[in-house]
Design a protein around this motif. Structure first.
Motif, PDB file in Angstrom:
ATOM      1  N   VAL A 120       0.766  -0.993   0.129  1.00 52.55           N
ATOM      2  CA  VAL A 120      -0.115  -0.036   0.109  1.00 52.55           C
ATOM      3  C   VAL A 120       0.782   1.485  -0.067  1.00 52.55           C
ATOM      4  O   VAL A 120       0.361   2.392  -0.341  1.00 52.55           O
ATOM      5  N   SER A 121       2.155   1.126   0.624  1.00 56.72           N
ATOM      6  CA  SER A 121       3.041   2.410   0.369  1.00 56.72           C
ATOM      7  C   SER A 121       3.204   2.817  -1.038  1.00 56.72           C
ATOM      8  O   SER A 121       3.615   3.992  -1.094  1.00 56.72           O
ATOM      9  N   LEU A 122       2.991   2.063  -2.132  1.00 61.38           N
ATOM     10  CA  LEU A 122       3.351   2.480  -3.552  1.00 61.38           C
ATOM     11  C   LEU A 122       1.739   3.204  -4.092  1.00 61.38           C
ATOM     12  O   LEU A 122       1.776   3.577  -5.189  1.00 61.38           O
ATOM     13  N   LYS A 123       0.908   3.147  -3.118  1.00 60.56           N
ATOM     14  CA  LYS A 123      -0.528   3.908  -3.603  1.00 60.56           C
ATOM     15  C   LYS A 123      -0.450   5.059  -4.612  1.00 60.56           C
ATOM     16  O   LYS A 123      -0.911   5.063  -5.538  1.00 60.56           O
ATOM     17  N   GLU A 124       0.164   6.137  -3.918  1.00 59.40           N
ATOM     18  CA  GLU A 124       0.118   7.464  -4.481  1.00 59.40           C
ATOM     19  C   GLU A 124       0.813   7.517  -6.027  1.00 59.40           C
ATOM     20  O   GLU A 124       0.101   7.996  -6.674  1.00 59.40           O
ATOM     21  N   CYS A 125       1.887   6.681  -5.957  1.00 60.95           N
ATOM     22  CA  CYS A 125       2.652   6.640  -7.179  1.00 60.95           C
ATOM     23  C   CYS A 125       1.809   5.902  -8.238  1.00 60.95           C
ATOM     24  O   CYS A 125       1.879   6.251  -9.416  1.00 60.95           O
ATOM     25  N   MET A 126       1.098   4.842  -7.679  1.00 65.91           N
ATOM     26  CA  MET A 126       0.800   4.086  -8.633  1.00 65.91           C
ATOM     27  C   MET A 126      -0.683   4.557  -9.260  1.00 65.91           C
ATOM     28  O   MET A 126      -1.265   4.775 -10.391  1.00 65.91           O
ATOM     29  N   ASP A 127      -1.328   5.505  -8.248  1.00 67.80           N
ATOM     30  CA  ASP A 127      -2.485   6.295  -8.778  1.00 67.80           C
ATOM     31  C   ASP A 127      -2.107   7.486  -9.737  1.00 67.80           C
ATOM     32  O   ASP A 127      -2.888   7.600 -10.844  1.00 67.80           O
ATOM     33  N   GLU A 128      -1.034   7.939  -9.413  1.00 69.53           N
ATOM     34  CA  GLU A 128      -0.483   8.981 -10.465  1.00 69.53           C
ATOM     35  C   GLU A 128      -0.191   8.483 -11.846  1.00 69.53           C
ATOM     36  O   GLU A 128      -0.508   8.984 -12.982  1.00 69.53           O
ATOM     37  N   ALA A 129       0.528   7.088 -11.791  1.00 67.15           N
ATOM     38  CA  ALA A 129       0.505   6.254 -13.033  1.00 67.15           C
ATOM     39  C   ALA A 129      -0.614   6.201 -13.810  1.00 67.15           C
ATOM     40  O   ALA A 129      -0.717   6.283 -15.148  1.00 67.15           O
ATOM     41  N   LYS A 130      -1.679   5.836 -12.914  1.00 70.72           N
ATOM     42  CA  LYS A 130      -3.177   5.702 -13.493  1.00 70.72           C
ATOM     43  C   LYS A 130      -3.590   6.837 -14.342  1.00 70.72           C
ATOM     44  O   LYS A 130      -4.176   6.694 -15.398  1.00 70.72           O
ATOM     45  N   MET A 131      -3.385   8.168 -13.611  1.00 70.00           N
ATOM     46  CA  MET A 131      -4.008   9.453 -14.223  1.00 70.00           C
ATOM     47  C   MET A 131      -3.265   9.650 -15.406  1.00 70.00           C
ATOM     48  O   MET A 131      -3.423  10.123 -16.213  1.00 70.00           O
ATOM     49  N   THR A 132      -1.692   9.282 -15.469  1.00 66.45           N
ATOM     50  CA  THR A 132      -0.734   9.747 -16.580  1.00 66.45           C
ATOM     51  C   THR A 132      -1.353   8.816 -17.952  1.00 66.45           C
ATOM     52  O   THR A 132      -1.010   9.448 -19.047  1.00 66.45           O
ATOM     53  N   ILE A 133      -1.734   7.632 -17.868  1.00 62.95           N
ATOM     54  CA  ILE A 133      -2.067   6.643 -18.913  1.00 62.95           C
ATOM     55  C   ILE A 133      -3.432   6.808 -19.371  1.00 62.95           C
ATOM     56  O   ILE A 133      -4.224   6.740 -18.592  1.00 62.95           O
ATOM     57  N   PRO A 134      -3.527   7.097 -20.662  1.00 69.08           N
ATOM     58  CA  PRO A 134      -4.967   7.190 -21.163  1.00 69.08           C
ATOM     59  C   PRO A 134      -5.863   5.860 -20.813  1.00 69.08           C
ATOM     60  O   PRO A 134      -5.117   4.540 -21.087  1.00 69.08           O
ATOM     61  N   LYS A 135      -7.152   5.919 -20.443  1.00 64.59           N
ATOM     62  CA  LYS A 135      -7.804   4.890 -19.642  1.00 64.59           C
ATOM     63  C   LYS A 135      -8.017   3.715 -20.842  1.00 64.59           C
ATOM     64  O   LYS A 135      -7.762   2.408 -20.241  1.00 64.59           O
ATOM     65  N   HIS A 136      -8.169   4.034 -21.775  1.00 60.97           N
ATOM     66  CA  HIS A 136      -8.293   2.928 -23.067  1.00 60.97           C
ATOM     67  C   HIS A 136      -6.797   2.156 -22.995  1.00 60.97           C
ATOM     68  O   HIS A 136      -6.799   1.082 -23.728  1.00 60.97           O
ATOM     69  N   ARG A 137      -5.964   2.551 -22.638  1.00 66.29           N
ATOM     70  CA  ARG A 137      -4.548   1.611 -22.621  1.00 66.29           C
ATOM     71  C   ARG A 137      -4.219   0.846 -21.686  1.00 66.29           C
ATOM     72  O   ARG A 137      -3.115   0.131 -21.522  1.00 66.29           O
ATOM     73  N   HIS A 138      -5.027   1.168 -20.349  1.00 62.07           N
ATOM     74  CA  HIS A 138      -4.480   0.670 -19.048  1.00 62.07           C
ATOM     75  C   HIS A 138      -4.418  -1.093 -19.250  1.00 62.07           C
ATOM     76  O   HIS A 138      -3.399  -1.416 -18.744  1.00 62.07           O
ATOM     77  N   HIS A 139      -5.449  -1.491 -19.763  1.00 65.06           N
ATOM     78  CA  HIS A 139      -5.215  -3.037 -19.667  1.00 65.06           C
ATOM     79  C   HIS A 139      -4.128  -3.613 -20.417  1.00 65.06           C
ATOM     80  O   HIS A 139      -3.897  -4.765 -20.125  1.00 65.06           O
ATOM     81  N   GLU A 140      -3.650  -2.980 -21.361  1.00 63.51           N
ATOM     82  CA  GLU A 140      -2.299  -3.552 -22.075  1.00 63.51           C
ATOM     83  C   GLU A 140      -0.939  -2.913 -21.664  1.00 63.51           C
ATOM     84  O   GLU A 140      -0.098  -3.106 -22.386  1.00 63.51           O
ATOM     85  N   THR A 141      -1.080  -2.143 -20.389  1.00 58.42           N
ATOM     86  CA  THR A 141       0.152  -1.453 -20.349  1.00 58.42           C
ATOM     87  C   THR A 141       0.829  -2.413 -19.225  1.00 58.42           C
ATOM     88  O   THR A 141       0.274  -2.667 -18.099  1.00 58.42           O
ATOM     89  N   PRO A 142       2.056  -2.913 -19.510  1.00 63.47           N
ATOM     90  CA  PRO A 142       2.761  -3.730 -18.686  1.00 63.47           C
ATOM     91  C   PRO A 142       3.255  -3.145 -17.340  1.00 63.47           C
ATOM     92  O   PRO A 142       3.753  -2.100 -17.528  1.00 63.47           O
ATOM     93  N   VAL A 143       3.243  -3.842 -16.345  1.00 64.55           N
ATOM     94  CA  VAL A 143       3.929  -3.258 -15.010  1.00 64.55           C
ATOM     95  C   VAL A 143       4.747  -4.563 -14.476  1.00 64.55           C
ATOM     96  O   VAL A 143       4.477  -5.387 -14.248  1.00 64.55           O
ATOM     97  N   TYR A 144       6.091  -3.630 -14.289  1.00 64.03           N
ATOM     98  CA  TYR A 144       7.171  -4.631 -13.642  1.00 64.03           C
ATOM     99  C   TYR A 144       7.509  -4.022 -12.424  1.00 64.03           C
ATOM    100  O   TYR A 144       7.659  -2.883 -12.424  1.00 64.03           O
ATOM    101  N   LEU A 145       7.992  -4.995 -11.645  1.00 65.38           N
ATOM    102  CA  LEU A 145       8.459  -4.262 -10.243  1.00 65.38           C
ATOM    103  C   LEU A 145       9.954  -5.322 -10.202  1.00 65.38           C
ATOM    104  O   LEU A 145       9.993  -6.376 -10.293  1.00 65.38           O
ATOM    105  N   GLY A 146      10.943  -4.272 -10.027  1.00 63.60           N
ATOM    106  CA  GLY A 146      12.384  -4.853  -9.701  1.00 63.60           C
ATOM    107  C   GLY A 146      13.013  -4.414  -8.485  1.00 63.60           C
ATOM    108  O   GLY A 146      12.891  -3.320  -8.382  1.00 63.60           O
ATOM    109  N   ALA A 147      13.463  -5.390  -7.814  1.00 61.45           N
ATOM    110  CA  ALA A 147      13.928  -5.042  -6.304  1.00 61.45           C
ATOM    111  C   ALA A 147      15.429  -5.182  -6.641  1.00 61.45           C
ATOM    112  O   ALA A 147      16.182  -6.222  -7.109  1.00 61.45           O
ATOM    113  N   THR A 148      16.110  -4.469  -5.830  1.00 62.91           N
ATOM    114  CA  THR A 148      17.715  -4.320  -6.099  1.00 62.91           C
ATOM    115  C   THR A 148      18.355  -4.773  -4.728  1.00 62.91           C
ATOM    116  O   THR A 148      17.772  -5.667  -4.023  1.00 62.91           O
TER     117      THR A 148
END
Ligand SMILES: Nc1ncnc2c1ncn2[C@@H]1O[C@H](COP(=O)(O)OP(=O)(O)O)[C@@H](O)[C@H]1O
Ligand SMILES: [Ca+2]
Length: 515
Positions: A120-148
């Motif tokens: 849940v700590s990622l919420k604010e930034c993920m919500d921003e990402a959702k606003m940045t990307i047009p809605k009709h592209r959401h479902h085909e937008t890949p999300v990757y998380l890489g931890a170092t």
């Protein structure tokens, strides 16, 4: 030759036109109207032909695609949104950073005690990402998380805790309408290689004859060096081969776990404490890498809590007083002690018995390399000048520094003398850069609008956006094609006009002859 040929061709055309018009004129009294009609039809024909050609070949209206990568670093997490024109995804330099967001608080590894809160700590930034990307592209937008490296260390320390943290971020990311593609700890090799791909992709180096540049990444818990080396690589762990856009690249790469600047500081403090104290009773550490006037009480646990500095024996519950004495030469000596240069089982090593060929070519140094060198204004100086400036910076009084930089985080400000010295020592005594090739290092944050780091290279690789072979490109770019069509039709039109003028003169003369 060309001009001669063109003139000859033009003359032939003019001759043909004149004969044609002459015939109409001689045979037909309505010649003038007919000539005009024929000229207009031909002109309209040319315009229609060119228009169809241009419209047919015009690139379709640009459609953009998106991708999201979360960089779960040891100190903090960043969310990057990338964007690229849909039909050009295999061309180099096309993917750009559209948006970046820094997650508030520390890195995900700091949630080892409360893993449920990591997601849940990622919420604010993920919500921003959702606003940045047009809605009709959401479902085909890949999300990757890489931890170092922060998560690499947590995994070494507590495997279950690291699994729980990853599960928590995974569950949270799956609540978004994007196409979730996994959350994992990436290897040090991947971190180095994808950083190298990012900087060279953004600099368009894969399609240029000028060659590639090396990548230097300094994090909090690990640091990476990656470059193309012509030398034989003596250890297979340090070798990665890529075929990109029709070229083969043989890379040297190494990631030093525990040698990011935060873990490096712990190593240095541990080393200084152990060389002077027996860890019992009151400890006052007089640290040459901190400014005079700096005095903070810290827990020994904060130094010894990491697998990088762990000592066997009972838990350390004491505190120590960390006092700055601001002496660059002594600091340099102390920092050198954390790099082991005493033995090397290969023909050449960087440090800690790690094989490394001589550095070659230009390098881009990013992440903490940039933050620190930029703050210290050292990005344009020679190695010797940088050392002089560091000596001056380290002797500056702590209160003066705080007064001069009220907006800089105190943790960063207090550590810049150490961090700057650490960077110079890592580059010179670790990787063996010299006063001569120091100028080959560019301290960079961004290339264009995109930040330098491993994330873009990681996404390009996982979405297959870098082909092994160079894609076919049209003979002419679209702009060139339109220009060529325009000038060719202009040429044809001018020929008609000249033909017409020529014909008028001739037919005038012919008319006279007939009379
Ligand atoms: N403005 C800044 N000044 C100095 N250091 C910074 C600044 N911003 C970030 N950093 C440092 O950059 C490093 C980033 O490392 P990070 O990517 O989180 O770790 P890792 O790559 O090892 O997992 C950390 O040491 C962090 O403290
Ligand atoms: Ca990092």
């Amino acid at each position: 030759m060309g001009l001669h040929y063109l003139n000859f061709k033009q003359l032939t055309l003019i001759h043909l036109f004149s004969l044609f018009f002459l015939e109409i004129k001689v045979k037909n009294p309505w010649h003038r109207r007919q000539i005009i009609i024929v000229t207009v039809i031909i002109a309209v024909g040319i315009i229609i032909m060119v228009s169809i050609g241009v419209v047919q070949n015009k690139p379709l209206h640009q459609k953009y695609k998106y991708g999201i990568v979360l960089d779960a670093g040891s100190s903090h997490t960043s969310v990057y949104v990338y964007e690229w024109p849909a039909e050009k995804e295999n061309n180099t330099g096309m993917v750009q950073q559209k948006h970046a967001c820094n997650v508030k608080g520390k890195g995900i590894s700091s949630y080892s005690g409360t893993p449920d809160k990591a997601g849940v700590s990622l919420k604010e930034c993920m919500d921003e990402a959702k606003m940045t990307i047009p809605k009709h592209r959401h479902h085909e937008t890949p999300v990757y998380l890489g931890a170092t490296a922060g998560m690499r260390l947590l995994k070494m320390d507590d495997d279950t805790a690291s699994e729980k943290v990853l599960k928590s971020v995974e569950n949270f990311l799956q609540t978004y309408p994007f196409s979730y593609r996994g959350a994992r700890i990436i290897t040090g090799q991947e971190e180095g290689a994808f950083g190298w791909i990012t900087v060279n992709y953004l600099s368009n180096n894969f399609r240029k004859a000028s060659g590639t540049m090396g990548a230097l990444d300094l994090g909090g818990a690990s640091t990476q060096i990656t470059f193309v080396s012509g030398k034989k690589l003596e250890s297979p762990d340090n070798s990665i081969n890529f075929r990109l856009y029709g070229n083969d690249y043989h890379l040297y790469t190494h990631s030093f776990l525990c040698y990011g600047k935060d873990q490096g500081l712990k190593l240095s403090i541990k080393q200084q404490i152990q060389s002077k104290h027996d860890m019992t009773g009151n400890i006052t550490l007089e640290d040459p890498c901190f400014n005079p006037g700096y005095s903070v009480i810290k827990s020994l646990q904060s130094v010894f809590d990491s697998p990088c500095t762990k000592v066997n024996g009972p838990r350390i519950e004491n505190y120590f007083t960390h006092i700055g004495i601001g002496n660059w030469h002594k600091c340099h000596k102390a920092v050198k002690m954390v790099f082991n240069n005493t033995y090397c089982h290969y023909s050449r090593c960087s440090f800690n018995n790690v094989f490394q060929p001589t550095v070659e070519g230009r390098f881009g140094a990013f992440s903490a390399y940039f933050f620190v060198m930029n703050f210290l204004n050292l990005t344009t100086y020679s190695l010797d000048e940088a050392k002089e400036k560091m000596a001056e910076y380290c002797t500056t009084n702590w209160d003066t520094l705080k007064k001069n930089h009220p907006n800089v985080k105190e943790k960063f400000l207090g550590e810049y003398c150490f961090s700057g010295t650490y960077i110079l020592t890592l580059l010179e005594d670790g990787y063996k850069f010299t006063s001569d090739n120091w100028k080959n290092i560019d301290f960079i944050k961004k290339i264009g609008d995109s930040e330098a780091g491993w994330t873009l290279g990681y996404m390009l690789n996982l979405t297959n956006m870098i082909p092994a072979e160079a894609p076919d490109t049209p003979l002419l770019p679209y702009g060139g094609y339109v220009t060529l069509m325009f000038f060719l039709s202009l040429l044809i039109f001018v020929c008609f006009i000249i033909g017409y003028i020529f014909f008028r003169r001739k037919s005038g003369a012919a008319h006279k002859d007939i009379i």
